[in-house]
Design a protein around this motif. Structure first.
Motif, PDB file in Angstrom:
ATOM      1  N   ILE A  41       0.834  -1.199   0.000  1.00 36.42           N
ATOM      2  CA  ILE A  41       0.000   0.000   0.000  1.00 36.42           C
ATOM      3  C   ILE A  41       0.872   1.254   0.000  1.00 36.42           C
ATOM      4  O   ILE A  41       0.600   2.204  -0.731  1.00 36.42           O
ATOM      5  N   ILE A  42       1.935   1.241   0.779  1.00 33.42           N
ATOM      6  CA  ILE A  42       2.861   2.376   0.784  1.00 33.42           C
ATOM      7  C   ILE A  42       3.547   2.500  -0.569  1.00 33.42           C
ATOM      8  O   ILE A  42       3.740   3.612  -1.070  1.00 33.42           O
ATOM      9  N   ALA A  43       3.912   1.374  -1.202  1.00 36.46           N
ATOM     10  CA  ALA A  43       4.529   1.420  -2.526  1.00 36.46           C
ATOM     11  C   ALA A  43       3.581   2.023  -3.550  1.00 36.46           C
ATOM     12  O   ALA A  43       3.994   2.813  -4.414  1.00 36.46           O
ATOM     13  N   ILE A  44       2.308   1.688  -3.477  1.00 34.65           N
ATOM     14  CA  ILE A  44       1.322   2.254  -4.402  1.00 34.65           C
ATOM     15  C   ILE A  44       1.169   3.759  -4.162  1.00 34.65           C
ATOM     16  O   ILE A  44       1.109   4.545  -5.116  1.00 34.65           O
ATOM     17  N   ILE A  45       1.128   4.171  -2.898  1.00 27.48           N
ATOM     18  CA  ILE A  45       0.999   5.598  -2.579  1.00 27.48           C
ATOM     19  C   ILE A  45       2.209   6.368  -3.095  1.00 27.48           C
ATOM     20  O   ILE A  45       2.067   7.436  -3.697  1.00 27.48           O
ATOM     21  N   ILE A  46       3.409   5.824  -2.901  1.00 31.46           N
ATOM     22  CA  ILE A  46       4.621   6.490  -3.388  1.00 31.46           C
ATOM     23  C   ILE A  46       4.617   6.552  -4.911  1.00 31.46           C
ATOM     24  O   ILE A  46       4.979   7.577  -5.502  1.00 31.46           O
ATOM     25  N   GLY A  47       4.196   5.478  -5.575  1.00 33.83           N
ATOM     26  CA  GLY A  47       4.128   5.470  -7.038  1.00 33.83           C
ATOM     27  C   GLY A  47       3.174   6.519  -7.581  1.00 33.83           C
ATOM     28  O   GLY A  47       3.482   7.207  -8.551  1.00 33.83           O
ATOM     29  N   ILE A  48       2.022   6.658  -6.955  1.00 33.86           N
ATOM     30  CA  ILE A  48       1.050   7.667  -7.389  1.00 33.86           C
ATOM     31  C   ILE A  48       1.590   9.076  -7.144  1.00 33.86           C
ATOM     32  O   ILE A  48       1.457   9.963  -7.994  1.00 33.86           O
ATOM     33  N   ALA A  49       2.239   9.289  -5.998  1.00 36.51           N
ATOM     34  CA  ALA A  49       2.808  10.606  -5.703  1.00 36.51           C
ATOM     35  C   ALA A  49       3.908  10.961  -6.703  1.00 36.51           C
ATOM     36  O   ALA A  49       3.988  12.103  -7.177  1.00 36.51           O
ATOM     37  N   LEU A  50       4.753   9.992  -7.066  1.00 40.13           N
ATOM     38  CA  LEU A  50       5.803  10.240  -8.065  1.00 40.13           C
ATOM     39  C   LEU A  50       5.202  10.547  -9.429  1.00 40.13           C
ATOM     40  O   LEU A  50       5.676  11.431 -10.144  1.00 40.13           O
TER      41      LEU A  50
END
Length: 148
Positions: free
Chosen positions: A59-68
Motif C-alpha cells: 500500500i505504501i509502494a502504491i501511494i509512493i508510485g502515485i505521488a511520483l
C-alpha cells in the motif's frame, strides 16, 4: 499542492487504521482454546500480526508510485512536455519511468524555439516586407520582380 498532501495523509491514515484492525483481529480473543490445548493459537497470532504488518508495504509502494507520477505530471507540464503521457509512463513503469524522465526532461520553460526568421519558411519581399514563397519570382503583393 495542499490537496495532494491532504490526499496522501488521508491514504496513510486509512492504511494505518487497516493495519491496526488487522493486528487486533489477529489476537484471537473470540475463541475458547482451552478444550484443544493449552494455547494452540499462539503461533497463529504471530503470523496474523506479521501478515497485517506486511499488508502496509504494498500500500505504501502504491501511494509512493502515485505521488511520483503526479510530481512527474506537474514537472512535465511546467517544462512544456506532455504531462499525461509521462504520468502514464511512470504509472506503468514505476521508478524506471521516473529515472527516464529525469534523464530526458527539457529545461524549465519548454524546448528552446527557433528565432522567428529561421522558423518562417517564406522569405520577405525587399520592397513591401511581406512574406512571399521561396520559389516566387514576383511579389504577389507589390509586383516587384526578383529576376535579373
Amino acid at each position: 499542492m495542499k490537496q495532494m498532501k491532504t490526499i496522501i495523509l488521508l491514504l496513510i491514515s486509512m492504511t494505518l487504521v487497516f493495519v491496526a484492525t488487522t493486528m487486533v483481529s489477529a489476537q484471537d480473543d473470540y475463541y475458547d482454546w482451552t478444550e484443544y490445548d493449552s494455547n494452540p493459537a499462539a503461533p497463529w497470532a504471530f503470523w496474523g500480526l506479521f501478515t497485517g504488518a506486511l499488508c502496509i508495504i504494498p500500500i505504501i509502494a502504491i501511494i509512493i508510485g502515485i505521488a511520483l507520477a503526479i510530481w512527474v505530471y506537474k514537472d512535465a507540464e511546467k517544462r512544456g512536455s506532455s504531462g499525461a503521457l509521462w504520468l502514464i509512463i511512470v504509472l506503468i513503469t514505476g521508478i524506471l519511468g521516473l529515472i527516464i524522465w529525469l534523464v530526458v526532461r527539457p529545461p524549465i520553460g519548454g524546448k528552446k524555439t527557433e528565432t522567428a526568421a529561421a522558423s518562417s519558411p517564406d522569405r520577405r519581399c525587399p520592397s513591401c516586407g511581406r512574406a512571399i514563397p521561396d520559389d516566387a519570382r514576383v511579389c504577389p503583393y507589390c509586383g516587384k520582380n526578383f529576376e535579373g
